[in-house]
Enzyme design. Structure first.
Site, PDB file in Angstrom:
ATOM      1  CG  HIS A   7      -1.864   1.144   1.305  1.00 16.40           C
ATOM      2  ND1 HIS A   7      -2.950   1.154   2.161  1.00 16.40           N
ATOM      3  CD2 HIS A   7      -1.908   2.338   0.656  1.00 16.40           C
ATOM      4  CE1 HIS A   7      -3.590   2.298   2.040  1.00 16.40           C
ATOM      5  NE2 HIS A   7      -2.978   3.055   1.139  1.00 16.40           N
ATOM      6  CG  HIS A   9      -1.348   6.148  -2.846  1.00 12.77           C
ATOM      7  ND1 HIS A   9      -2.528   5.927  -3.506  1.00 12.77           N
ATOM      8  CD2 HIS A   9      -1.549   5.766  -1.556  1.00 12.77           C
ATOM      9  CE1 HIS A   9      -3.417   5.437  -2.657  1.00 12.77           C
ATOM     10  NE2 HIS A   9      -2.846   5.333  -1.466  1.00 12.77           N
ATOM     11  CG  HIS A 187      -7.542   3.551  -0.145  1.00  8.63           C
ATOM     12  ND1 HIS A 187      -6.899   2.939  -1.184  1.00  8.63           N
ATOM     13  CD2 HIS A 187      -6.625   4.361   0.456  1.00  8.63           C
ATOM     14  CE1 HIS A 187      -5.637   3.355  -1.212  1.00  8.63           C
ATOM     15  NE2 HIS A 187      -5.442   4.216  -0.224  1.00  8.63           N
ATOM     16  CD  GLU A 190      -7.120   7.024   4.465  1.00  6.25           C
ATOM     17  OE1 GLU A 190      -7.727   6.915   3.379  1.00  6.25           O
ATOM     18  OE2 GLU A 190      -6.031   7.630   4.581  1.00  6.25           O
ATOM     19  CG  ASP A 268      -1.342   5.916   2.528  1.00  6.59           C
ATOM     20  OD1 ASP A 268      -1.654   5.588   1.373  1.00  6.59           O
ATOM     21  OD2 ASP A 268      -2.137   6.492   3.307  1.00  6.59           O
ATOM     22  CG  ASP A 269       0.252   9.031   0.089  1.00  6.42           C
ATOM     23  OD1 ASP A 269       0.273   8.927  -1.150  1.00  6.42           O
ATOM     24  OD2 ASP A 269      -0.743   8.737   0.777  1.00  6.42           O
TER      25      ASP A 269
HETATM   26  N1  ADE Z   1      -4.357   8.746  -2.213  1.00  2.86           N
HETATM   27  C1  ADE Z   1      -3.112   8.841  -1.755  1.00  2.86           C
HETATM   28  N2  ADE Z   1      -3.060   8.547  -0.455  1.00  2.86           N
HETATM   29  C2  ADE Z   1      -4.327   8.232  -0.083  1.00  2.86           C
HETATM   30  C3  ADE Z   1      -4.927   7.839   1.129  1.00  2.86           C
HETATM   31  N3  ADE Z   1      -4.234   7.689   2.257  1.00  2.86           N
HETATM   32  N4  ADE Z   1      -6.267   7.627   1.144  1.00  2.86           N
HETATM   33  C4  ADE Z   1      -6.976   7.786   0.036  1.00  2.86           C
HETATM   34  N5  ADE Z   1      -6.456   8.142  -1.130  1.00  2.86           N
HETATM   35  C5  ADE Z   1      -5.136   8.364  -1.196  1.00  2.86           C
HETATM   36 ZN    ZN Z   2      -3.555   4.905   0.427  1.00  2.00          ZN
END
Ligand code: ADE
Ligand code: ZN
Length: 328
Positions: A7, A9, A187, A190, A268-269
């Site tokens: 997971h 992006h 997703h 969250e 995630d990011d």
């Molecule tokens: N796009 C990038 N990061 C995300 C996240 N944590 N939740 C939903 N969409 C995303």
């Molecule tokens: Zn995500």
């Protein structure tokens, strides 16, 4: 510890340094004077505030080489953290919205995945995420645009603003993707309610839930996830930075493992949330007092939850077991 990352992006791995470099290469400017002031702006109160900043960052991506370089930078970082297999999320809709073709995006990312295998000895696969704040028709369009590049993708997912955009909005798109042989993830849970996890499972028929931390509010759902061994790709530093939990010490990852959920740890990011996968592990383990047995379980879950073929998966799990035998 060898592990898979399931997971992340790729657009969220674009570090400020590379963002400035790509902007310069493409004759553009970033609306911040320097890397440090940009990084200082990465403070978020919720998912939407982050998504707005994340979207602004993608504006510097203009040509195929940009997508390659971004993914290659991530893959090098992942390999340094002993990630042996990565499943990388990306969305074409952001970029087609900026006038690029899906082909430019997918070809650039795919080339980096090939390089990861040949130069780093790790495997990587691509998952196209539909943007849930956009319409069903736009998701269908994104799917159709990706079809000529079908062989370069392993699956499809669902990302972006969760609240108000339940999974069932994309029931028909996911049914079509499923018929085409794509692996399915979404997703859910969250920020959104357990009901979104139920519909991701029952309506979209996904094989993994991304995040899923809100599942712990619904005992019947927890039971269902345990029984059907549905993996949850948890992202602790993301949850902290987007204020899903007030502190890491209050995160429910430990509780998820204790009840027997198939949780994994992911970044995630990472460029926006302050850490790649190992940082997610070390900070969360310190905050929650988790053990080596928990670490083994999480890494084992990551390979079990991956979309690699069975024999390759077994080889990776053997490598993990070897490391833990040495450790003991
Ligand atoms: N796009 C990038 N990061 C995300 C996240 N944590 N939740 C939903 N969409 C995303
Ligand atoms: Zn995500």
């Amino acid at each position: 510890m060898p592990k898979a990352e399931l997971h992340m992006h790729v657009e969220g791995s674009l570090e400020p340094e590379l963002m400035f470099a790509l902007a310069a290469r493409n004759g553009m400017t970033v609306p911040f004077p320097d890397v440090e002031s940009l990084r200082r702006a990465y403070v978020f109160n919720n998912l939407q505030e982050f998504l707005d900043v994340y979207h602004a960052g993608t504006l510097v991506l203009r040509v195929e080489q940009d997508f390659h370089d971004m993914a290659w930078a991530y893959l090098q970082r992942a390999a340094a953290d002993n990630v042996l297999h990565a499943e990388i999320f990306f969305d074409t809709q952001t970029h087609t919205g900026h006038g690029l073709s899906a082909e430019v995006v997918i070809n650039g990312l795919h080339r980096a995945c090939i390089d990861a295998q040949s130069k780093l000895g790790i495997s990587a696969a691509l998952i196209l995420c539909f943007l849930r704040h956009l319409s069903e028709a736009q998701a269908f369009e994104a799917l159709e645009q990706a079809l000529p590049l079908r062989d370069k993708l392993v699956g499809v997912g669902l990302a972006s603003s969760e609240q108000g955009h339940p999974p069932e909005k994309f029931a028909r798109v996911f049914a079509r993707a499923r018929a085409l042989g794509f692996r399915l993830v979404a997703h859910a849970g969250e920020e959104g309610p357990p009901a979104y996890i139920w519909s991701a499972l029952d309506v979209l028929k996904v094989e993994r839930i991304d995040h899923g931390v809100q599942a712990m509010r619904d005992r019947n759902l927890v039971e269902r996830l345990i029984k059907s061994r549905v993996p949850l790709t948890v992202c602790p530093l993301s949850n902290l930075k987007l204020r899903v939990f007030p502190t890491l010490a209050r995160h429910n990852l430990g509780a998820m493992l204790e009840v027997g959920l198939a949780a994994t740890v992911n970044s995630d990011d990472p460029a926006y949330f302050g850490g790649y996968i190992n940082e997610n592990f070390t900070q969360t383990f310190a905050a929650l007092g988790l053990s080596a047995q928990h670490a083994y379980q999480l890494a084992h879950n990551s390979f079990a939850a991956s979309f690699i073929d069975v024999s390759a998966r077994r080889a990776l799990q053997d490598r993990l077991a070897e490391v833990f035998e040495t450790f003991e």
